[in-house]
Design an enzyme around this catalytic site. Structure first.
Site, PDB file in Angstrom:
ATOM      1  N   ASP A 176      32.033  45.365  32.280  1.00 35.68           N
ATOM      2  CA  ASP A 176      31.999  45.283  33.578  1.00 35.68           C
ATOM      3  C   ASP A 176      31.921  46.318  34.457  1.00 35.68           C
ATOM      4  O   ASP A 176      31.997  46.291  35.631  1.00 35.68           O
ATOM      5  CB  ASP A 176      32.875  44.136  33.868  1.00 35.68           C
ATOM      6  N   ASP A 200      32.073  48.683  39.021  1.00 38.51           N
ATOM      7  CA  ASP A 200      32.884  47.666  39.403  1.00 38.51           C
ATOM      8  C   ASP A 200      34.367  48.296  40.012  1.00 38.51           C
ATOM      9  O   ASP A 200      34.272  48.979  41.048  1.00 38.51           O
ATOM     10  CB  ASP A 200      33.204  46.695  38.262  1.00 38.51           C
ATOM     11  N   ASP A 204      41.784  47.828  37.159  1.00 40.57           N
ATOM     12  CA  ASP A 204      42.042  46.396  37.386  1.00 40.57           C
ATOM     13  C   ASP A 204      43.368  46.050  36.517  1.00 40.57           C
ATOM     14  O   ASP A 204      43.228  46.487  35.188  1.00 40.57           O
ATOM     15  CB  ASP A 204      40.990  45.447  36.706  1.00 40.57           C
ATOM     16  N   ARG A 256      40.972  47.458  48.787  1.00 39.35           N
ATOM     17  CA  ARG A 256      41.861  47.281  47.526  1.00 39.35           C
ATOM     18  C   ARG A 256      42.396  48.374  47.156  1.00 39.35           C
ATOM     19  O   ARG A 256      42.201  48.736  45.961  1.00 39.35           O
ATOM     20  CB  ARG A 256      40.872  46.621  46.466  1.00 39.35           C
TER      21      ARG A 256
END
Ligand SMILES: *[C@@H]1O[C@H](CO)[C@@H](O)[C@H](O)[C@H]1NC(C)=O
Ligand SMILES: *[C@@H]1O[C@H](CO)[C@@H](O)[C@H](O)[C@H]1NC(C)=O
Length: 651
Positions: A176, A200, A204, A256
């Protein structure tokens, strides 16, 4: 913050240096721990106890049992990684491992790199770029350190196959495009990496991952920087606890930093060098303690000044997004250029234990926005270093985030600039690892003297003699070979590749030894080791030393049976050693259908099936590990300690 005038401070700093001869550095608590060590390269594992925050100390990553592995080969084969590559060390090597890099390199990962438990990737001393391909994945992993890498320009990869920890090969799905992704992983420390421009996210932390520290990283030129908690509906993430400390965000970042769902984040002493949408935000009622950060809003038209952003829940039935459950608190943050923080809820403490706790610096220790970074950097790096390391006032102005990141960047040619006692010190590359013990040629193969083996012995690649001394090694007519006669054969030169047909024959003609490739400590593996040991016990006497067929010794080293058994438990058996001819099993006569096949079945080494990949440069320290264990335990090598432990467990 009385004086932010850079050009005036620099000469002052230099003067101060000349006069003072040295002041301890004001690097952040992590960097002080290892960077201040003059000889850090000789004791790399010290890093493991420098971590703070929710990851705690990474004690499991250090110690005598940890294998030092050097990446020498930047290539990447996602299915059958070669020894020397990053993937081999991080995914395949069946041991706790501390990975370093022999030189600067750029690694393009063809599929995501699945990192196994107890792995440290230590990029210090080299300029290592993981770029242009897939990223790094921690899937159900724990006790992992990723330090000193540049990860950038990651792209989603077309679906393919990839080896995962334990050795299985799985479909990779479609990557991803994250730089680093944690899935259900815990006790992870991501430190001193430079992350940018991925398809992306840059980092994460998802699906129940927790106890993570993200420190001293530089995130720049990216849209969605850091995601903590992947899914509004995944309420297990309520227990997620992440420390985000001493990082630099920006320039050219959008949102973010982090975006958090459900869990708790301690965001401390970071430098926010502008953002477009928001810096800290989330959904599903997370808790954030923002402490001692410097938020410098960018001046761009349309860029938000607000640090925070609360997003509505999109989950089905998640509950928990309600106003009262949000805690977004700012303590001692500094705001530049109109930035502001909307607090909600209460002050929430991280409740660190003593291994996790650290004292946050004040926001004034983080680089103030008054300095134009790029023009500032054009000043010589060394001058900055001297100033940094000598003048505490100066250090306070520049602060942890800056010092960490820039010092890292100074490592351009495989060197690291350390700041130490008022002088800059150029640390060379890490000392070379001790020269590898070259393993000699493989030991001779002993096979029973049968018509088939005698015929095989005449093969030009073999040099055989008959034992006991004097017996005939020539072709024997009939089946009357004396049972105590043996042929001792040595292979000349490297083995020819095993023709496919012969390989298939060997596998199908043998007993079912598929356990050889089963997961370590699975039932088939345990039973298989048992079967092998029984086989050996029937053929060798009590105290005989036998060749160890584990993946590290590869039938080259004689060991006591107990040691061998332990090696087989810990490392597994050489993956193609299906016919145990080093241990008295007949080399198979069944495939001697006609003379054309002579070539194939005569090469004993092929029968033995040493996997060429495994054969190359087995790290030397691994077998020693077990030996050290014995010494420590005062055990003799006749008995397997694992067998004893396993027996105890059964009762
Ligand atoms: C790590 O160890 C745990 C058991 O403690 C195991 O379940 C998991 O599969 C391992 N993960 C990796 C990536 O090695
Ligand atoms: C910093 O200074 C350089 C020239 O030295 C200039 O090109 C750049 O735009 C400035 N950056 C900011 C953020 O003011």
């Amino acid at each position: 913050m009385a004086n932010r005038n850079v050009p005036m401070l620099l000469p002052l700093a230099v003067l101060f240096l000349l006069g003072s001869g040295g002041v301890a550095t004001a690097a952040n608590v992590i960097d002080r721990c290892w960077r201040g060590q003059r000889n850090w390269a000789a004791d790399r594992q010290r890093l493991a106890v420098c971590s703070v925050g929710f990851a705690g100390k990474m004690r499991q990553n250090r110690g005598a049992g940890v294998v030092a592995y050097t990446v020498t080969d930047p290539s990447d084969d996602p299915v059958r990684p070669r020894p020397g590559t990053l993937r081999y060390g991080a995914t395949v090597l069946p041991a706790k491992v501390w990975i370093t890099f022999a030189r600067d390199m750029r690694i393009r990962l063809a599929q995501p790199l699945y990192v196994k438990n107890f792995t440290t990737i230590d990029g210090r001393g080299a300029d290592v770029h993981v770029a242009g391909g897939a990223g790094i994945v921690l899937y159900h992993a724990r006790d992992v350190i990723v330090h000193g890498l540049h990860v950038h320009d990651c792209r989603a990869q077309p679906p393919g196959r990839v080896v995962v920890p334990g050795g299985a090969v799985q479909p990779s799905g479609s990557g991803d495009g994250d730089a680093i992704r944690l899935v259900a992983s815990s006790k992870v420390w991501i430190d001193h990496n430079t992350l940018s421009r991925c398809e992306d996210g840059l980092l994460d932390v998802t699906v129940g991952s927790t106890d993570v520290t993200v420190s001293n990283n530089w995130f720049h030129d990216h849209d969605k920087v850091m995601l903590l908690g992947h899914d509004d509906g995944f309420t297990t993430d309520r227990r997620m606890r992440v420390t985000v400390a001493f990082n630099r965000f920006g320039p050219n970042v959008n949102q973010r930093m982090p975006r958090i769902r459900h869990g708790y984040a301690h965001v401390v002493n970071n430098l926010y060098d502008g953002w477009r949408d928001y810096a800290i935000g989330g959904s599903m009622g997370p808790s954030v303690k923002s402490q001692g950060n410097l938020f410098a809003a960018s001046g761009g038209a349309g860029d938000n000044k607000k640090v925070t952003r609360r997003m509505p829940a999109v989950a089905r039935g998640g509950g928990g997004g309600g106003k009262d459950q949000w805690h977004l608190h700012s303590v001692g943050d500094a705001f530049e250029n109109g930035a502001f923080f909307r607090q909600v809820g209460n002050r929430v403490r991280p409740n660190y234990n003593r291994h996790q706790a650290f004292s946050a610096a004040s926001a004034g220790d983080v680089l103030p926005a008054g300095i134009n970074m790029s023009s500032f950097l054009k000043f010589s790096l060394s001058l900055i270093s001297i100033a940094l390391s000598s003048c505490s006032r100066w250090q306070q102005e520049l602060g942890p985030a800056y010092l960490s990141t820039k010092a890292l960047r100074g490592s351009g040619r495989g060197h690291i600039w350390a700041f130490y006692r008022g002088r800059q010190r150029r640390l060379g590359p890490p000392p070379p690892l001790p020269a590898r013990r070259r393993l000699g040629p493989p030991p001779p193969v002993l096979v029973p003297h049968t018509p088939a083996s005698a015929a095989a012995a005449s093969h030009p690649r073999l040099r055989c003699r008959c034992e006991p001394r004097g017996c005939s090694s020539g072709r024997i007519e009939g089946a009357g070979a004396a049972s105590d006669r043996r042929l001792r054969c040595r292979r000349l030169g490297p083995p020819p590749p095993l023709p496919l047909r012969a390989a298939r024959l060997l596998v199908t003609a043998g007993m079912d030894r598929s356990w050889i490739n089963s997961r370590l400590f699975s039932k088939p593996h345990l039973d298989g080791v048992n079967e092998f040991m029984k086989f050996v016990l029937e053929r060798f006497d009590e105290n005989a030393e036998i060749l160890c067929p584990c993946r590290w010794c590869l039938n080259r080293i004689h060991r006591q049976k107990g040691h061998v058994e332990d090696h087989l438990y810990i490392y597994g058996i050489a993956s193609t050693y299906t016919r145990w001819i080093y241990h008295g099993e007949q080399s198979d006569a069944g495939i001697n259908e006609n003379e054309d096949h002579l070539d194939e079945h005569t090469s004993f080494s092929e029968d033995v099936g040493i996997n060429e990949d495994e054969e190359e440069n087995p790290p030397d320290r691994i077998p020693d590990m077990v030996d050290e264990l014995y010494i420590a335990e005062g055990q003799d090598g006749g008995k397997s300690m694992f067998a004893a432990i396993l027996d105890e467990m059964k009762q």
